[in-house]
Design an enzyme around this catalytic site. Structure first.
Site, short mmCIF file in Angstrom:
data_model
loop_
_atom_site.label_atom_id
_atom_site.label_comp_id
_atom_site.label_asym_id
_atom_site.label_seq_id
_atom_site.Cartn_x
_atom_site.Cartn_y
_atom_site.Cartn_z
N GLN A 1 -4.00 -1.63 9.85
CA GLN A 1 -4.40 -2.90 9.25
C GLN A 1 -5.08 -4.27 10.26
O GLN A 1 -4.21 -4.35 11.21
CB GLN A 1 -3.39 -3.20 8.94
CG GLN A 1 -2.27 -4.82 7.88
CD GLN A 1 -3.43 -4.53 6.74
OE1 GLN A 1 -3.10 -3.91 5.97
NE2 GLN A 1 -4.02 -5.59 6.49
N LYS B 1 0.99 -1.58 -0.02
CA LYS B 1 -0.03 -0.08 0.23
C LYS B 1 0.70 1.15 0.22
O LYS B 1 0.55 2.25 -0.97
CB LYS B 1 -1.51 0.09 0.66
CG LYS B 1 -1.86 -1.44 1.26
CD LYS B 1 -2.94 -1.20 2.21
CE LYS B 1 -3.31 -2.63 2.66
NZ LYS B 1 -4.22 -2.53 3.75
N ASP C 1 -11.20 2.96 4.03
CA ASP C 1 -11.38 1.68 4.09
C ASP C 1 -12.80 1.46 4.40
O ASP C 1 -13.61 0.64 3.84
CB ASP C 1 -10.72 1.41 5.56
CG ASP C 1 -9.81 -0.16 5.23
OD1 ASP C 1 -9.23 -0.44 4.00
OD2 ASP C 1 -9.26 -0.12 6.41
#
Ligand code: NDP
Length: 297
Positions: free
Chosen positions: A96, A52, A119
């Site tokens: 994460q 990412k 997200d």
């Protein structure tokens, strides 16, 4: 002829399109930024985060890398999130998952400023998506929408079957399919581990999105001619390769390809789109927070 939907190519188009939006932000002295927070020493999580970060740098998004000791108290993670929430230089925050067992993952998601929740997992953003007023669509189902659009697969009036009901893939995918908009209007069935006669459901579908995490569980016998198959699954199975494993989807590709009108491969289908849509959400987050309108691809 089966259309093999090339996720790498569609993701590259998304990244190219984001370049224009990033240029527009640069004209206003804004560089989008994404903070990733890793509280794990799991090699897979480390790899995801570093991918990412690399993706961000490739398109001109500042990547801020924060690593916390997996044994640190939960408060350390909460304090880190609070600091990132307050930092005007940070547009997006991604913690994460999974976090260690002693940390409440729902509390983590609630703690992130909804405007920085790239997200799309904060309850406010989930609610907005369900209500048809999405701010940040979760990256994987959003990527699936983009893939279907790129392959000219019509969702309007289609029978869509989503296999899996997780908060990150299955549920948001189904919620996007039922929206009354350009990429929705599908008659949507959500299947899960308690579904009886899954094959009857998938055979009746025009579009099957497989997100169960069970290697090759959907084969050609479970599909009708001409169906569009989107394989979200990424499963490691033992194989006689250098690494000792290979990646397979939730769909048994060879037999499914014989039936499908269009199908995504694994790898090279949904995976690259998930990564691209995180960049998309980060650029949108910068646009919203700095009040600089941009055209998103
Ligand atoms: P979860 O394990 O959180 O959810 C799996 C879902 O599938 C559950 O709802 C479960 O049902 C359902 N399920 C499990 N077994 C069956 C079965 N035999 N029949 C029908 N339904 C079943 O997984 P995720 O949603 O997080 O991920 C799914 C897959 O997608 C994984 O392989 C994951 O690695 C991959 N993935 C890929 C991404 C990408 O970018 N390509 C991104 C995210 C995930 P129940 O709720 O009843 O337990």
């Amino acid at each position: 002829m089966t259309d093999i939907i090339d996720g790498n190519a569609v993701a590259a188009d998304v990244r190219d399109g984001l370049g224009d939006a990033i240029d527009t932000l640069a004209d206003a002295d804004v560089t989008p930024s994404l903070a990733t927070v890793l509280m794990s020493d799991d090699p897979a999580s480390e790899t995801y985060v570093s991918m990412k970060q690399d993706d961000c740098e490739e398109v001109g998004i500042d990547a801020i890398d924060i690593e916390l000791d997996p044994d640190a108290p939960a408060e350390e993670l909460y304090d880190t999130i609070d600091d990132l929430n307050d930092d005007p230089e940070v547009d997006g925050i991604l913690v994460q998952m999974p976090v260690p067992d002693h940390v409440d993952d729902r509390a983590v998601l609630r703690r992130i400023d909804p405007l920085k929740d790239v997200d799309g997992f904060h309850p406010e953003n989930v609610g907005r998506l369900v209500a048809g007023n999405a701010r940040y669509k979760p990256c994987t189902p959003h990527g699936v929408q983009k893939l279907l659009a790129a392959a000219d697969v019509e969702t309007d009036g289609a029978d869509a079957v989503v296999v899996g009901r997780s908060d990150i893939v299955g549920k948001p995918m189904a919620n996007l399919f039922v929206q009354k908009d350009e990429y929705g209007n599908a008659t949507t069935t959500v299947c899960h581990s308690r579904t009886e006669d899954l094959a009857a459901k998938t055979r009746a579908a025009d579009i099957v999105v497989a997100a169960a995490g069970v290697p090759e569980m959907i084969d050609g016998d479970m599909l009708s001619e001409g169906v569009t198959v989107v394989d979200v699954g990424i499963n490691r199975v033992d194989a006689d390769t250098e690494k000792g494993y290979e990646l397979v989807g939730d769909v048994e590709y060879e037999s499914a390809k014989e039936k499908a009108g269009a199908i995504t491969p694994v790898p090279g289908g949904v995976g690259p789109m998930t990564r691209a849509m995180l960049l998309w959400n980060t650029v949108k987050a910068a646009s919203l927070q700095h009040d600089v309108p941009v055209d998103l691809p």
